[in-house]
Design a protein around this motif. Structure first.
Motif, PDB file in Angstrom:
ATOM      1  N   ALA A 276      -8.179   9.605  70.116  1.00 37.47           N
ATOM      2  CA  ALA A 276      -8.766  10.714  70.871  1.00 37.47           C
ATOM      3  C   ALA A 276      -9.438  11.754  69.991  1.00 37.47           C
ATOM      4  CB  ALA A 276      -7.701  11.389  71.740  1.00 37.47           C
ATOM      5  N   ASP A 277      -8.862  12.049  68.818  1.00 38.63           N
ATOM      6  CA  ASP A 277      -9.409  13.115  67.982  1.00 38.63           C
ATOM      7  C   ASP A 277     -10.701  12.708  67.279  1.00 38.63           C
ATOM      8  OD1 ASP A 277      -7.529  15.074  68.591  1.00 38.63           O
ATOM      9  OD2 ASP A 277      -6.096  14.269  67.149  1.00 38.63           O
ATOM     10  N   ARG A 278     -11.138  11.453  67.459  1.00 36.16           N
ATOM     11  CA  ARG A 278     -12.423  11.033  66.909  1.00 36.16           C
ATOM     12  C   ARG A 278     -13.575  11.362  67.862  1.00 36.16           C
ATOM     13  NH1 ARG A 278     -11.189   4.965  64.408  1.00 36.16           N
ATOM     14  NH2 ARG A 278      -9.293   5.530  63.246  1.00 36.16           N
ATOM     15  N   PHE A 279     -13.252  11.763  69.075  1.00 31.63           N
ATOM     16  CA  PHE A 279     -14.264  12.021  70.092  1.00 31.63           C
ATOM     17  C   PHE A 279     -14.115  13.440  70.632  1.00 31.63           C
ATOM     18  CE2 PHE A 279     -13.134   7.529  70.165  1.00 31.63           C
ATOM     19  CZ  PHE A 279     -14.376   6.908  70.044  1.00 31.63           C
ATOM     20  N   ASP A 280     -15.139  13.879  71.326  1.00 27.00           N
ATOM     21  CA  ASP A 280     -15.057  15.158  72.030  1.00 27.00           C
ATOM     22  C   ASP A 280     -14.020  15.018  73.151  1.00 27.00           C
ATOM     23  OD1 ASP A 280     -16.371  17.889  72.762  1.00 27.00           O
ATOM     24  OD2 ASP A 280     -16.301  16.752  74.643  1.00 27.00           O
ATOM     25  N   HIS A 281     -13.009  15.877  73.162  1.00 28.65           N
ATOM     26  CA  HIS A 281     -11.911  15.737  74.109  1.00 28.65           C
ATOM     27  C   HIS A 281     -12.378  15.857  75.556  1.00 28.65           C
ATOM     28  CE1 HIS A 281      -8.966  17.102  70.719  1.00 28.65           C
ATOM     29  NE2 HIS A 281      -9.195  15.810  70.686  1.00 28.65           N
ATOM     30  N   LEU A 282     -13.276  16.785  75.818  1.00 27.30           N
ATOM     31  CA  LEU A 282     -13.705  16.994  77.187  1.00 27.30           C
ATOM     32  C   LEU A 282     -14.532  15.811  77.689  1.00 27.30           C
ATOM     33  CD1 LEU A 282     -14.669  20.308  78.778  1.00 27.30           C
ATOM     34  CD2 LEU A 282     -16.184  18.367  79.166  1.00 27.30           C
ATOM     35  N   ALA A 283     -15.454  15.318  76.871  1.00 20.58           N
ATOM     36  CA  ALA A 283     -16.285  14.182  77.279  1.00 20.58           C
ATOM     37  C   ALA A 283     -15.430  12.941  77.527  1.00 20.58           C
ATOM     38  CB  ALA A 283     -17.346  13.902  76.218  1.00 20.58           C
ATOM     39  N   LEU A 284     -14.424  12.721  76.697  1.00 17.51           N
ATOM     40  CA  LEU A 284     -13.547  11.569  76.869  1.00 17.51           C
ATOM     41  C   LEU A 284     -12.758  11.675  78.169  1.00 17.51           C
ATOM     42  CD1 LEU A 284     -12.522   8.948  75.615  1.00 17.51           C
ATOM     43  CD2 LEU A 284     -10.812  10.285  74.361  1.00 17.51           C
ATOM     44  N   ALA A 285     -12.323  12.886  78.510  1.00 12.25           N
ATOM     45  CA  ALA A 285     -11.587  13.086  79.760  1.00 12.25           C
ATOM     46  C   ALA A 285     -12.479  12.822  80.972  1.00 12.25           C
ATOM     47  CB  ALA A 285     -11.022  14.500  79.814  1.00 12.25           C
ATOM     48  N   VAL A 286     -13.739  13.234  80.913  1.00 17.16           N
ATOM     49  CA  VAL A 286     -14.671  12.976  82.012  1.00 17.16           C
ATOM     50  C   VAL A 286     -14.843  11.477  82.236  1.00 17.16           C
ATOM     51  CG1 VAL A 286     -17.079  13.171  82.757  1.00 17.16           C
ATOM     52  CG2 VAL A 286     -15.916  15.158  81.782  1.00 17.16           C
ATOM     53  N   ALA A 287     -15.081  10.745  81.153  1.00 18.22           N
ATOM     54  CA  ALA A 287     -15.271   9.295  81.263  1.00 18.22           C
ATOM     55  C   ALA A 287     -14.025   8.623  81.836  1.00 18.22           C
ATOM     56  CB  ALA A 287     -15.611   8.713  79.896  1.00 18.22           C
ATOM     57  N   ALA A 288     -12.850   9.043  81.386  1.00 23.23           N
ATOM     58  CA  ALA A 288     -11.610   8.450  81.872  1.00 23.23           C
ATOM     59  C   ALA A 288     -11.414   8.705  83.366  1.00 23.23           C
ATOM     60  CB  ALA A 288     -10.420   8.992  81.081  1.00 23.23           C
ATOM     61  N   ALA A 384     -13.449  14.873  87.458  1.00 22.14           N
ATOM     62  CA  ALA A 384     -14.567  14.700  86.527  1.00 22.14           C
ATOM     63  C   ALA A 384     -15.602  15.799  86.707  1.00 22.14           C
ATOM     64  CB  ALA A 384     -15.202  13.326  86.734  1.00 22.14           C
ATOM     65  N   GLY A 385     -15.897  16.162  87.967  1.00 24.19           N
ATOM     66  CA  GLY A 385     -16.869  17.224  88.215  1.00 24.19           C
ATOM     67  C   GLY A 385     -16.420  18.564  87.671  1.00 24.19           C
ATOM     68  N   ALA A 386     -15.141  18.893  87.849  1.00 22.12           N
ATOM     69  CA  ALA A 386     -14.634  20.171  87.342  1.00 22.12           C
ATOM     70  C   ALA A 386     -14.680  20.219  85.818  1.00 22.12           C
ATOM     71  CB  ALA A 386     -13.211  20.402  87.840  1.00 22.12           C
ATOM     72  N   LEU A 387     -14.418  19.098  85.174  1.00 23.34           N
ATOM     73  CA  LEU A 387     -14.496  19.050  83.715  1.00 23.34           C
ATOM     74  C   LEU A 387     -15.929  19.267  83.230  1.00 23.34           C
ATOM     75  CD1 LEU A 387     -12.059  16.086  82.948  1.00 23.34           C
ATOM     76  CD2 LEU A 387     -11.763  18.463  82.249  1.00 23.34           C
ATOM     77  N   LEU A 388     -16.896  18.710  83.938  1.00 24.70           N
ATOM     78  CA  LEU A 388     -18.295  18.935  83.570  1.00 24.70           C
ATOM     79  C   LEU A 388     -18.650  20.406  83.689  1.00 24.70           C
ATOM     80  CD1 LEU A 388     -19.958  15.833  85.275  1.00 24.70           C
ATOM     81  CD2 LEU A 388     -19.697  16.236  82.818  1.00 24.70           C
TER      82      LEU A 388
END
Length: 405
Positions: A276-288, A384-388
């Motif tokens: 996880a720490d290799r990626f942007d945390h917020l973007a990874l959460a949106v994709a998941a 996902a929308g709220a994270l964006l």
């Protein structure tokens, strides 16, 4: 030698993991034994939904209140009290014959679970500021391990004739040694200080800003709160009702499906803890969130039971990293208020479980449980929308502006 070891950071982290293992296990007690509980008290899905509502409200209060109180009285006192309340509530629920008393016992149980949730999240944020994504995914992995083991164990034991009350009481007893360990372990105290983080690290000085700090800081926190609330509404909707959703299947199959859902969550968090720490945390959460919601739609409309079970496991895998990643984003956003922010986000998370999973009981007796389960996927897309939105409002803000808030 022992007191020296207990003062080490690793000891506090291990104890936090044990706390999450316990609340993960205990959170699946009623969902795994739903058929026995409903039959024992003569309740319908609507009555079970009321229990979920009472327990969730108490959980939310424990999460938010625990985080706030920690800043004043310290983490040790809050976590000890939370573990004791959790145990007392479970012991009462496994010992009463009245449905009304069972519901009331959900209050101390929920307060305790929420206090452990918010308190441990704040502890991990303070202990590992340099690797929050990995640390939070690791501790939430233990929540998943507890939730993974419970359905399999309860399904086997219940079919072997072990009374469900004994299983509830046994879980409650485990809380007592946990409280003792919280009492003797050296924890980051979590109290807010003007010049130092709770872990003892000096916070960066505030940078001057002409922005409206209170409003600017509130927007991303509100968006993150909405996101984590939607996530938990979806996750707990699936977890709480999956055994009932598979009512046509034997109990062992239905509980195994629930276990595989949590197995997916466990593997997802294990993989995320590694990468996880290799990626942007917020973007990874949106994709998941997007992947898990799409898989959930497939699971609900699957034409066969084996395919549905596989898709529910995939839902779990994609969902696994979302909660800890949102917590990590909150810790990055508010580095000097980790205890309070963790409590607010944990409380918002439980607010999601207050709103929708209990409502699914009413929907089950009106429009049907499949329609209610389909709603969990829609709520996942809302996460996902709220994270964006959180990403858009958070990007221009610097860490110094946050501290000024």
């Amino acid at each position: 030698m022992l007191p020296v070891l207990l003062r080490r950071r690793a000891a506090a982290a291990v104890l936090g993991c044990l706390g999450f293992l316990l609340i993960g296990w205990s959170g699946l007690v009623v969902p795994s034994l739903v058929r026995q509980v409903e039959a024992g008290f003569g309740q319908t899905d609507a009555g079970l939904g009321l229990f979920y509502l009472v327990n969730s409200i108490a959980y939310a209060a424990g999460s938010v209140g625990g985080g706030m109180v920690t800043e004043r009285f310290g983490r040790r006192s809050v976590l000890v009290a939370a573990a004791l309340l959790h145990g007392v509530g479970l012991l009462a629920q496994g010992s009463v014959a009245s449905w009304d008393v069972f519901l009331l016992a959900g209050i101390p149980r929920g307060l305790g679970s929420g206090g452990i949730d918010g308190g441990v999240n704040g502890l991990i944020l303070d202990l590992f500021p340099e690797a929050r994504g990995r640390a939070l995914n690791t501790v939430h992995l233990f929540f998943s391990l507890g939730a993974l083991g419970a359905p399999f164990a309860f399904g086997v034991l219940a079919e072997a004739g072990v009374p469900w009350q004994l299983l509830v009481n046994g879980t409650g007893l485990v809380s007592l040694p946990l409280a003792a360990l919280f009492a003797v372990t050296d924890l980051a105290d979590g109290r807010r200080r003007p010049d130092r983080r709770p872990s003892g690290r000096t916070a960066a000085p505030a940078a001057p800003s002409r922005a409206r700090p209170g409003l600017v800081a509130a927007l991303p926190l509100a968006a993150l709160s909405l996101a984590i609330g939607c996530y938990v509404a979806s996750e707990m909707g699936v977890s709480s009702w999956l055994v009932r959703f598979l009512a046509a299947a034997p109990l062992a199959v239905a509980t195994s499906a629930l276990g595989l859902y949590w197995a997916g969550l466990t593997v997802g968090r294990l993989v995320s803890a590694r990468f996880a720490d290799r990626f942007d945390h917020l973007a990874l959460a949106v994709a998941a969130a997007i992947v898990s919601s799409a898989a959930l739609i497939g699971a609900v409309i699957a034409p066969s039971l084996p395919l549905a079970i596989v898709l529910f496991a995939l839902v779990g895998f994609a969902s696994g990293p979302i909660y800890p990643l949102i917590m990590a984003v909150g810790g990055e956003r508010f580095p000097d208020r980790a205890a309070a922010v963790a409590g607010v986000l944990a409380g918002a998370a439980v607010a999601g479980s207050v709103v929708y999973p209990p409502l699914m009981g009413l929907l089950s007796v009106t429009v049907g449980l499949p329609a209610a389960m389909f709603g969990t996927a829609i709520i996942g897309f809302g996460c996902a929308g709220a994270l964006l939105v959180a990403g858009r409002v958070a990007a221009p803000l610097r860490a110094g502006q946050v501290r000024a808030a």
